[in-house]
Structures are given as structure tokens and as C-alpha cells.
Design an enzyme around this catalytic site. Structure first.
Site, PDB file in Angstrom:
ATOM      1  N   MET A   1      48.264  37.875 -14.169  1.00 54.24           N
ATOM      2  CA  MET A   1      49.012  37.365 -13.013  1.00 54.24           C
ATOM      3  C   MET A   1      50.394  38.002 -13.012  1.00 54.24           C
ATOM      4  O   MET A   1      51.392  37.384 -13.385  1.00 54.24           O
ATOM      5  CB  MET A   1      49.114  35.843 -13.143  1.00 54.24           C
ATOM      6  CG  MET A   1      49.746  35.160 -11.955  1.00 54.24           C
ATOM      7  SD  MET A   1      48.635  35.190 -10.566  1.00 54.24           S
ATOM      8  CE  MET A   1      48.870  33.524  -9.950  1.00 54.24           C
ATOM      9  N   GLY A   2      50.446  39.248 -12.579  1.00 52.82           N
ATOM     10  CA  GLY A   2      51.731  39.944 -12.477  1.00 52.82           C
ATOM     11  C   GLY A   2      52.075  40.109 -11.015  1.00 52.82           C
ATOM     12  O   GLY A   2      51.840  39.211 -10.203  1.00 52.82           O
ATOM     13  N   ARG A   3      52.611  41.274 -10.693  1.00 55.11           N
ATOM     14  CA  ARG A   3      53.024  41.529  -9.304  1.00 55.11           C
ATOM     15  C   ARG A   3      51.837  41.433  -8.348  1.00 55.11           C
ATOM     16  O   ARG A   3      51.879  40.699  -7.355  1.00 55.11           O
ATOM     17  CB  ARG A   3      53.662  42.922  -9.215  1.00 55.11           C
ATOM     18  CG  ARG A   3      55.010  43.016  -9.917  1.00 55.11           C
ATOM     19  CD  ARG A   3      55.490  44.459  -9.987  1.00 55.11           C
ATOM     20  NE  ARG A   3      54.646  45.236 -10.875  1.00 55.11           N
ATOM     21  CZ  ARG A   3      55.079  45.877 -11.964  1.00 55.11           C
ATOM     22  NH1 ARG A   3      56.363  45.873 -12.271  1.00 55.11           N
ATOM     23  NH2 ARG A   3      54.249  46.547 -12.728  1.00 55.11           N
ATOM     24  N   ILE A   4      50.757  42.179  -8.644  1.00 53.96           N
ATOM     25  CA  ILE A   4      49.622  42.201  -7.715  1.00 53.96           C
ATOM     26  C   ILE A   4      48.856  40.879  -7.781  1.00 53.96           C
ATOM     27  O   ILE A   4      48.464  40.319  -6.751  1.00 53.96           O
ATOM     28  CB  ILE A   4      48.688  43.396  -7.998  1.00 53.96           C
ATOM     29  CG1 ILE A   4      49.471  44.709  -7.903  1.00 53.96           C
ATOM     30  CG2 ILE A   4      47.509  43.405  -7.028  1.00 53.96           C
ATOM     31  CD1 ILE A   4      48.730  45.927  -8.442  1.00 53.96           C
TER      32      ILE A   4
ATOM     33  N   GLU B   1      35.513  57.832 -13.945  1.00 54.06           N
ATOM     34  CA  GLU B   1      35.724  58.050 -12.508  1.00 54.06           C
ATOM     35  C   GLU B   1      35.763  59.541 -12.223  1.00 54.06           C
ATOM     36  O   GLU B   1      36.456  60.265 -12.935  1.00 54.06           O
ATOM     37  CB  GLU B   1      37.038  57.385 -12.052  1.00 54.06           C
ATOM     38  CG  GLU B   1      36.989  55.885 -12.231  1.00 54.06           C
ATOM     39  CD  GLU B   1      38.245  55.147 -11.748  1.00 54.06           C
ATOM     40  OE1 GLU B   1      39.179  55.823 -11.261  1.00 54.06           O
ATOM     41  OE2 GLU B   1      38.275  53.922 -11.854  1.00 54.06           O
TER      42      GLU B   1
ATOM     43  N   ARG C   1      41.363  48.285 -14.314  1.00 55.98           N
ATOM     44  CA  ARG C   1      40.863  49.524 -14.900  1.00 55.98           C
ATOM     45  C   ARG C   1      39.450  49.262 -15.407  1.00 55.98           C
ATOM     46  O   ARG C   1      39.164  48.202 -15.990  1.00 55.98           O
ATOM     47  CB  ARG C   1      41.736  49.979 -16.076  1.00 55.98           C
ATOM     48  CG  ARG C   1      43.087  50.580 -15.676  1.00 55.98           C
ATOM     49  CD  ARG C   1      42.949  51.930 -14.977  1.00 55.98           C
ATOM     50  NE  ARG C   1      44.232  52.517 -14.600  1.00 55.98           N
ATOM     51  CZ  ARG C   1      44.835  52.361 -13.416  1.00 55.98           C
ATOM     52  NH1 ARG C   1      44.276  51.606 -12.475  1.00 55.98           N
ATOM     53  NH2 ARG C   1      45.982  52.958 -13.164  1.00 55.98           N
TER      54      ARG C   1
ATOM     55  N   HIS D   1      38.173  53.629  -6.118  1.00 53.03           N
ATOM     56  CA  HIS D   1      39.553  53.465  -6.614  1.00 53.03           C
ATOM     57  C   HIS D   1      40.570  53.670  -5.482  1.00 53.03           C
ATOM     58  O   HIS D   1      41.370  54.606  -5.520  1.00 53.03           O
ATOM     59  CB  HIS D   1      39.822  54.418  -7.789  1.00 53.03           C
ATOM     60  CG  HIS D   1      40.961  53.962  -8.659  1.00 53.03           C
ATOM     61  ND1 HIS D   1      41.033  54.236 -10.002  1.00 53.03           N
ATOM     62  CD2 HIS D   1      42.084  53.251  -8.362  1.00 53.03           C
ATOM     63  CE1 HIS D   1      42.152  53.724 -10.499  1.00 53.03           C
ATOM     64  NE2 HIS D   1      42.805  53.112  -9.516  1.00 53.03           N
TER      65      HIS D   1
END
Ligand code: NAP
Ligand code: GLV
Ligand code: GLV
Length: 320
Positions: free
Chosen positions: A155-158, A267, A238, A286
């Protein structure tokens, strides 16, 4: 003599042009292709700045040749593709692109939740393939997004931007971090949970932590077994955070309901990857931060960081 910059991918000229006056700028110029390793290794030997993509592995082998290098600016907020320890040892500054992509990536995350829960990719593919014969009372029935329980790991910025969107859908929001965010708990009613509790209670488990030695493989068979049979796993962080084989088995045996993936351990993902055989997996290449405005804002951030370092100023957003 002008300082030299190497850009590992073709970028729009408008994003690069402001650097050309003061610096000698070269760019890997083949549209749609990553820079070949041997070219990167050759170029890095003579430049002062590298403008890298998340698909470039910047490891000891690269640093060994980087005798002039002062700064690496990565076109991403994540920087797990760069060996930070090796950068620190050589006093090389690394910068990333936080904040400017937060809301755009949260939009995509919410889109992927909707797409997966409501089977939008499957339904659209079938329509185009001529499979829409009549309106079906139980055709393409999915899971409701509104009022479901959203569990965010990282639970950070995004993560917080996704959680704020979830309030509009009357969702209950749980989160798991190493440290609690008391302010967002009291301001928005988000509830802290240990990892197991979050896995057991959530209808959507959304991964938004950085890839680190701690988070690598954090979702494996054991964690998937704790999730509800009706739960959906969303990975916008990721690929290496998830054991893809264990995820495949859980999805195939309907031990969880579906998965939405914007990122993969490798990827691009191999087209014969078992995950791509499953109808209950939604896959995207992505594209979390891929809006025109945001990509240009990220490039502006890299450009300024490079110019700042090469002209002896402190850059914003340094991660070393
Ligand atoms: P951020 O603000 O640093 O948030 C990451 C959160 O993860 C932090 O709150 C951190 O809190 C938590 N975290 C770190 N280690 C953890 C652990 N071991 N267990 C649980 N939580 C942990 O980063 P962001 O800007 O939101 O970006 C998050 C990640 O999203 C990036 O690193 C990147 O890999 C990915 N991303 C992907 C796309 C895409 O296109 N798919 C786009 C943008 C970003 P604590 O330190 O308290 O644990
Ligand atoms: C994209 O994955 C990023 O880390 O910005
Ligand atoms: C669906 O289109 C409905 O009218 O319920």
C-alpha cells in the site's frame, strides 16, 4: 567537450530534443526492439549518462565497463532491473519516475480488476470470433466488483490510489505493508491486515509492492491455498513476485477464480506459457503507466534528472 548520453530505446524526439543542445545524445534506434546486450556493453563504456528501460538488466557486467558513468535514469518507478549496490559502490546516481505514473497505473489496475472479474477479455474475444449467438442468461457471468473486499499488498503510492478508487465502488479495503499507514487508516477507513488474514478475506488480492529479495516469490502455492475459491489475483507489480507454475495450477483446478496479470517473470511471456491456455486469466503486456500524458511526464522526469546530474546539480527522485 559535451558529455555523452545513451538512451537504450527509441523515445519520441520531443522527449529527447531538449538534451541535444548541451549533450551528445545517442539512442538505440530500432523501433520496437530492446538494445542488444553487446551494444549496451559497448555504449556504456564511453557515456556519462544512461537512460534505461525496465527491460534492461543493469548488472555488475555493465557497471564494470561504466568508467565515465555518473547517472542512470530509469523510465519506470520500479528499479529492480538495476543493481543498486554496484551503483552505490561506484558513486553512480540512479533515478526513477515516482508519482507522475501513480494515478495512471491505478486506473489500469482498476481496469484489470474489472476486466478479470467481469470476464471482459473473454467476452470480447468471443464476439469477434463470431461466438455471440444469442443473449445467454448465464453467459459470461462473473464476480461483482462493488462491495467486494479489496486486499492490497504494498500500500504505497499506487496502492493507495487504487484504494481511493475502490471507495467509489463501496469496497472494503484491507492492506498489507511492513509498516502501517495510520493516516490513511483514519482518513479513508483502510484496514491493516497481516498477510494471511488478507489472503483469507479478500475477493481481490492486488500486488503493488516493489520486487525485492523479500517480495520475490511471496505468492506461492501456500499463499494461493489461503485465498477464497472465488478470489481474484491481480499483479501489476512485478512477475517474479508470483510463482507462475503454482498460479497456473490453482487457476486450472479452480482453487481460485481468476487472475489479471500486467507483468510476468519473463517479459514478453512465451506464447506457449501454460497461463495463456486458461480462460480465467486476463493478460496485458506491462502497460500500467501507458497513457500519453504519463509516459511523456516520466520522460521529462528522466531528462531533468540526467541534465541535473551532468551539470552538477542534485537530481530529484534519486534512489541511491
Ligand atoms: P511505493 O510507493 O514505494 O509503494 C510500495 C509499497 O510496498 C510501500 O508502501 C511498501 O511499504 C510496500 N512494501 C515494500 N516491501 C514490502 C513487503 N516486503 N511486504 C509488503 N509490502 C511491502 O511504490 P509505487 O510507486 O506504489 O510502485 C509500486 C510498484 O509497482 C513498483 O515498485 C513497480 O514495480 C510497480 N509498478 C508497475 C507498473 C506497471 O506498469 N505494471 C507501473 C508502476 C509501478 P513498506 O515499506 O511499509 O513495506
Ligand atoms: C513500471 O512497471 C514501473 O515500474 O514504472
Ligand atoms: C439487460 O440489458 C437488461 O435490460 O436487463
Amino acid at each position: 567537450m559535451k558529455k555523452r548520453i545513451y538512451i537504450t530505446r527509441r523515445l519520441p524526439e520531443e522527449a529527447v530534443a531538449p538534451l541535444r543542445e548541451q549533450f551528445d545524445v545517442r539512442m538505440w534506434d530500432l523501433e520496437g526492439e530492446s538494445v542488444p546486450r553487446d551494444v549496451l556493453l559497448e555504449e556504456v563504456a564511453s557515456v556519462h549518462a544512461l537512460w534505461t528501460m525496465l527491460s534492461d538488466t543493469i548488472d555488475e557486467e555493465v557497471f564494470e565497463r561504466a568508467t565515465e558513468l555518473e547517472v542512470i535514469s530509469n523510465l519506470a518507478v520500479g528499479y529492480n532491473n538495476i543493481d543498486l549496490q554496484a551503483a552505490r559502490e561506484r558513486g553512480i546516481i540512479v533515478t526513477n519516475t515516482p508519482d507522475v505514473l501513480t494515478e495512471t497505473t491505478a486506473d489500469l489496475t482498476f481496469g484489470l480488476m474489472m476486466m478479470t472479474a467481469r470476464r471482459l477479455g473473454e467476452a470480447e474475444r468471443d464476439l469477434r470470433a463470431g461466438e455471440w449467438k444469442s443473449w445467454l442468461p448465464m453467459g459470461y457471468v462473473g464476480m461483482d466488483v462493488h462491495q467486494a473486499t479489496l486486499g492490497i499488498i504494498g500500500m504505497g503510492r499506487i496502492g493507495e490510489a487504487v484504494a481511493r478508487r475502490a471507495r467509489g465502488f463501496d469496497m472494503n479495503v484491507l492492506y498489507h505493508n511492513r509498516t502501517r499507514r495510520h493516516e490513511s487508516e483514519s482518513m479513508f477507513g483502510f484496514v491493516y491486515s497481516d498477510l494471511d488474514g488478507l489472503l483469507e478475506k479478500s475477493d481481490f488480492v492486488v500486488l503493488l509492492a516493489p520486487l525485492t529479495e523479500e517480495t520475490r516469490g511471496m505468492i506461492g502455492a501456500e499463499q494461493l491455498a489461503k485465498m477464497k475459491k472465488t478470489a481474484i489475483l491481480i499483479n501489476v507489480a512485478r512477475g517474479e513476485m508470483v510463482d507462475e507454475q503454482a498460479l497456473y495450477e490453482a487457476l486450472k483446478e479452480n482453487r481460485i477464480w481468476a487472475a489479471g496479470l500486467d507483468v510476468f517473470a519473463k517479459e514478453p511471456i512465451d506464447l506457449n506459457h501454460p497461463l495463456l491456455t486458461l480462460p480465467n486469466v486476463t493478460t496485458l503486456p506491462h502497460i500500467g503507466s501507458a497513457s500519453i500524458q504519463t509516459r511523456l511526464a516520466m520522460m521529462a522526469m528522466n531528462r531533468e534528472a540526467i541534465a541535473n546530474v551532468l551539470e552538477g546539480r542534485e537530481p530529484k527522485n534519486r534512489v541511491t
